[in-house]
Design a protein around this motif. Structure first.
Motif, PDB file in Angstrom:
ATOM      1  N   GLY A   1      12.726  10.184  -6.251  1.00 43.41           N
ATOM      2  CA  GLY A   1      13.903  10.795  -6.895  1.00 43.41           C
ATOM      3  C   GLY A   1      13.905  12.301  -6.727  1.00 43.41           C
ATOM      4  O   GLY A   1      14.918  12.905  -6.368  1.00 43.41           O
ATOM      5  N   CYS A   2      12.757  12.932  -6.972  1.00 47.11           N
ATOM      6  CA  CYS A   2      12.675  14.399  -6.854  1.00 47.11           C
ATOM      7  C   CYS A   2      12.824  14.838  -5.394  1.00 47.11           C
ATOM      8  O   CYS A   2      13.487  15.841  -5.106  1.00 47.11           O
ATOM      9  CB  CYS A   2      11.339  14.909  -7.400  1.00 47.11           C
ATOM     10  SG  CYS A   2      11.210  14.726  -9.174  1.00 47.11           S
ATOM     11  N   TYR A   3      12.215  14.068  -4.485  1.00 47.14           N
ATOM     12  CA  TYR A   3      12.295  14.434  -3.062  1.00 47.14           C
ATOM     13  C   TYR A   3      13.754  14.455  -2.592  1.00 47.14           C
ATOM     14  O   TYR A   3      14.209  15.435  -1.992  1.00 47.14           O
ATOM     15  CB  TYR A   3      11.468  13.462  -2.209  1.00 47.14           C
ATOM     16  CG  TYR A   3      11.713  13.646  -0.727  1.00 47.14           C
ATOM     17  CD1 TYR A   3      11.135  14.722  -0.044  1.00 47.14           C
ATOM     18  CD2 TYR A   3      12.543  12.787  -0.019  1.00 47.14           C
ATOM     19  CE1 TYR A   3      11.388  14.919   1.302  1.00 47.14           C
ATOM     20  CE2 TYR A   3      12.804  12.981   1.326  1.00 47.14           C
ATOM     21  CZ  TYR A   3      12.222  14.049   1.984  1.00 47.14           C
ATOM     22  OH  TYR A   3      12.477  14.244   3.322  1.00 47.14           O
ATOM     23  N   TYR A   4      14.469  13.378  -2.875  1.00 52.86           N
ATOM     24  CA  TYR A   4      15.875  13.325  -2.430  1.00 52.86           C
ATOM     25  C   TYR A   4      16.729  14.367  -3.162  1.00 52.86           C
ATOM     26  O   TYR A   4      17.643  14.932  -2.577  1.00 52.86           O
ATOM     27  CB  TYR A   4      16.451  11.913  -2.588  1.00 52.86           C
ATOM     28  CG  TYR A   4      16.039  11.017  -1.450  1.00 52.86           C
ATOM     29  CD1 TYR A   4      16.664  11.089  -0.212  1.00 52.86           C
ATOM     30  CD2 TYR A   4      14.991  10.115  -1.604  1.00 52.86           C
ATOM     31  CE1 TYR A   4      16.258  10.290   0.848  1.00 52.86           C
ATOM     32  CE2 TYR A   4      14.578   9.313  -0.557  1.00 52.86           C
ATOM     33  CZ  TYR A   4      15.208   9.391   0.671  1.00 52.86           C
ATOM     34  OH  TYR A   4      14.804   8.620   1.719  1.00 52.86           O
ATOM     35  N   GLY A   5      16.423  14.610  -4.430  1.00 57.17           N
ATOM     36  CA  GLY A   5      17.163  15.628  -5.173  1.00 57.17           C
ATOM     37  C   GLY A   5      16.977  17.011  -4.570  1.00 57.17           C
ATOM     38  O   GLY A   5      17.943  17.729  -4.319  1.00 57.17           O
ATOM     39  N   LEU A   6      15.729  17.359  -4.282  1.00 56.35           N
ATOM     40  CA  LEU A   6      15.456  18.701  -3.750  1.00 56.35           C
ATOM     41  C   LEU A   6      15.866  18.850  -2.283  1.00 56.35           C
ATOM     42  O   LEU A   6      15.946  19.961  -1.767  1.00 56.35           O
ATOM     43  CB  LEU A   6      13.969  19.046  -3.913  1.00 56.35           C
ATOM     44  CG  LEU A   6      13.502  19.261  -5.359  1.00 56.35           C
ATOM     45  CD1 LEU A   6      12.003  19.487  -5.414  1.00 56.35           C
ATOM     46  CD2 LEU A   6      14.224  20.427  -6.021  1.00 56.35           C
ATOM     47  N   SER A   7      16.096  17.699  -1.607  1.00 54.57           N
ATOM     48  CA  SER A   7      16.523  17.773  -0.193  1.00 54.57           C
ATOM     49  C   SER A   7      18.037  17.715  -0.061  1.00 54.57           C
ATOM     50  O   SER A   7      18.554  17.615   1.049  1.00 54.57           O
ATOM     51  CB  SER A   7      15.924  16.612   0.614  1.00 54.57           C
ATOM     52  OG  SER A   7      14.591  16.441   0.315  1.00 54.57           O
ATOM     53  N   THR A   8      18.746  17.727  -1.178  1.00 55.69           N
ATOM     54  CA  THR A   8      20.208  17.588  -1.138  1.00 55.69           C
ATOM     55  C   THR A   8      20.860  18.720  -0.341  1.00 55.69           C
ATOM     56  O   THR A   8      20.498  19.874  -0.471  1.00 55.69           O
ATOM     57  CB  THR A   8      20.783  17.604  -2.575  1.00 55.69           C
ATOM     58  OG1 THR A   8      20.140  16.587  -3.319  1.00 55.69           O
ATOM     59  CG2 THR A   8      22.286  17.362  -2.567  1.00 55.69           C
ATOM     60  N   LYS A   9      21.833  18.321   0.477  1.00 49.87           N
ATOM     61  CA  LYS A   9      22.613  19.299   1.261  1.00 49.87           C
ATOM     62  C   LYS A   9      24.068  18.890   1.206  1.00 49.87           C
ATOM     63  O   LYS A   9      24.373  17.700   1.145  1.00 49.87           O
ATOM     64  CB  LYS A   9      22.158  19.287   2.726  1.00 49.87           C
ATOM     65  CG  LYS A   9      20.912  20.081   2.986  1.00 49.87           C
ATOM     66  CD  LYS A   9      20.498  19.973   4.433  1.00 49.87           C
ATOM     67  CE  LYS A   9      19.109  20.572   4.622  1.00 49.87           C
ATOM     68  NZ  LYS A   9      18.509  20.154   5.869  1.00 49.87           N
ATOM     69  N   GLY A  10      24.943  19.864   1.233  1.00 47.33           N
ATOM     70  CA  GLY A  10      26.359  19.554   1.412  1.00 47.33           C
ATOM     71  C   GLY A  10      27.170  19.330   0.154  1.00 47.33           C
ATOM     72  O   GLY A  10      27.952  18.384   0.100  1.00 47.33           O
ATOM     73  N   GLY A  11      26.984  20.140  -0.869  1.00 43.95           N
ATOM     74  CA  GLY A  11      27.840  20.109  -2.053  1.00 43.95           C
ATOM     75  C   GLY A  11      27.769  18.830  -2.850  1.00 43.95           C
ATOM     76  O   GLY A  11      26.777  18.081  -2.771  1.00 43.95           O
ATOM     77  N   THR A  12      28.851  18.560  -3.587  1.00 38.80           N
ATOM     78  CA  THR A  12      28.848  17.406  -4.497  1.00 38.80           C
ATOM     79  C   THR A  12      28.744  16.079  -3.730  1.00 38.80           C
ATOM     80  O   THR A  12      28.156  15.124  -4.225  1.00 38.80           O
ATOM     81  CB  THR A  12      30.132  17.384  -5.346  1.00 38.80           C
ATOM     82  OG1 THR A  12      31.239  17.647  -4.498  1.00 38.80           O
ATOM     83  CG2 THR A  12      30.080  18.428  -6.433  1.00 38.80           C
TER      84      THR A  12
END
Lengths: 277, 158
Positions: B110-121
């Motif tokens: 969960g944290c990995y994908y959250g911190l790797s988020t790109k591209g706004g909402t």
């Protein structure tokens, strides 16, 4: 107030360089954002960055703070080469540099007081001193009454001012402003610019400021903060007052202008003339 | 269920912080986001998964007891003594070791994908979905290996 000219850039003869970029390159996949950027920010000076959207202005601020790494080139901040520093070592340097983000970037889950106090709490400063300094910083931006409010309860302009308070609470040597007036109405923008000028003239901090609004930059270059009157005032013609403000224009990832206000108005470059007209 | 709820919650929360530059602000303020945001989530998920499993097991047993006594007409003491007799160390160990591993997977994914988020909402939505899928699949795969390992540990492999 020091006596000099309104030329700003480099006219104070400051020899100490706070931030320097030497031939910095950065690409995102096929998009070459920066192509050999070089400039220097002397101590006590504010350098205003212009350029169309996507020209890499905000990227330069993030590179200066070590939030991004360049593909090539050398970036030095307060005598330390951030382009080759490890993330753990950068935390110490970042404590000496304040940053105001484009959309404020206040922590949603924390109150205004906790947001502004964030860095002091991380440094384990005693609570009474934290409270005193938070109130002082919020008074500087005229928002002392918002201590217990959450960012969602504030207007866009107020959020920017809280972000400025958060950036200046540790009295940093340098401040990076990323479009502090972006998306705000002219009155609020002028109020924010007044705070930037106040910070420049009262605390004598060096700064990089990114903006789309030419008017803001020219206001900065032609105004000073009158401490007694507690307001920003225009420099009168003939008044040799140094506003310590210079301009840098980016185009296609390159610096096409780096100099003072008068130099900018004298330039013959068609693109720049069109940009500033 | 926990993977769906928690991994998505963490991915969306951290993803929103990423796209609104709050993570960069945290770094700019001299704090390591991993220490501040990831470590507490991993530790609390691992600890709470352990206790949540105990609570779930108790609720399951109680549900079984209600069904056995009210619907099937079994004797209450007979139900509990049978349940106790059928319970072996292997079940208890497996039941308490797996939540620790699954909790670690849920929080880190969960944290990995959250911190790797790109591209706004739009990116936040994508990160949330990816976190749930990755955590669920990883749990299924790891469950298989952990089960085999614990069974081998107890010498039950035929």
């Amino acid at each position: 107030m020091p006596e000099a000219s309104t030329h700003g850039a480099g006219s104070n003869g400051a020899s100490r360089v706070v931030i320097s970029f030497e031939d910095v390159w950065l690409s995102f996949e096929d998009n070459h954002v920066l192509r050999g950027i070089s400039f220097e920010l002397p101590l006590g000076e504010t350098k205003v960055f212009f350029g169309i959207a996507g020209s890499g202005k905000s990227t330069i601020l993030k590179l200066a703070l070590g939030l991004m790494k360049p593909d090539k080139g050398r970036i030095t901040v307060l005598g330390e080469e951030v382009s080759s520093m490890r993330e753990e070592d950068l935390f110490e340097l970042r404590r000496k540099v304040g940053m105001v983000f484009q959309e404020s970037a206040l922590f949603d889950s924390l109150t205004v007081e906790d947001n502004v106090a964030y860095r002091l709490r991380e440094e384990h400063v005693p609570e009474d001193e934290i409270h005193k300094r938070v109130v002082e910083a919020l008074e500087f931006v005229e928002l002392a009454h918002t201590l217990k409010k959450f960012p969602s309860e504030l207007s866009g302009g107020m959020r920017r001012r809280v972000a400025i308070a958060r950036a200046i609470i540790t009295k940093p040597d340098t401040i990076l402003y990323d479009s502090p007036t972006g998306g705000l109405d002219p009155i609020t923008s002028t109020r924010i610019i007044e705070l930037v000028v106040k910070q420049r003239d009262v605390s004598k901090t060096s700064a990089l400021l990114v903006t789309h609004r030419l008017q803001d930059a020219f206001t900065m270059a032609t105004s000073y903060f009158d401490v007694k009157a507690n307001e920003m005032r225009p420099v009168k013609p003939g008044d040799h007052r140094d506003t310590n403000t210079s301009f840098l224009i980016l185009r296609d990832g390159k610096v096409i202008f780096d100099g003072s206000g008068p130099e900018l108005s004298r330039t013959q470059d068609e693109y720049i003339q069109e940009y500033i007209s | 269920m926990v993977a769906g709820r928690n991994a998505s919650g963490m991915a969306s929360e951290l993803g929103s912080m990423k796209v609104t530059e709050q993570i960069d602000a945290m770094r700019a303020l001299g704090t390591d986001p991993t220490k501040k945001l990831v470590t507490p989530r991993v530790v609390s998920t691992v600890v709470m998964m352990f206790f949540l499993t105990i609570i779930s097991d108790l609720v399951g047993l109680t549900g079984g007891w209600i069904c056995a006594t009210l619907l099937l007409g079994l004797d209450s003491s007979q139900y509990w003594s049978q349940a106790y007799q059928n319970l072996v160390n292997e079940d208890v160990t497996m039941g308490l070791v797996k939540p620790l591993i699954f909790g670690f997977i849920i929080a880190t994914v969960g944290c990995y994908y959250g911190l790797s988020t790109k591209g706004g909402t739009q990116g936040v939505g994508r990160a949330t979905t990816q976190a749930v899928v990755a955590a669920s699949v990883l749990i299924l795969v790891v469950d298989f290996f952990v089960t085999r390992l614990i069974m081998a540990w107890f010498g039950s492999l035929v």
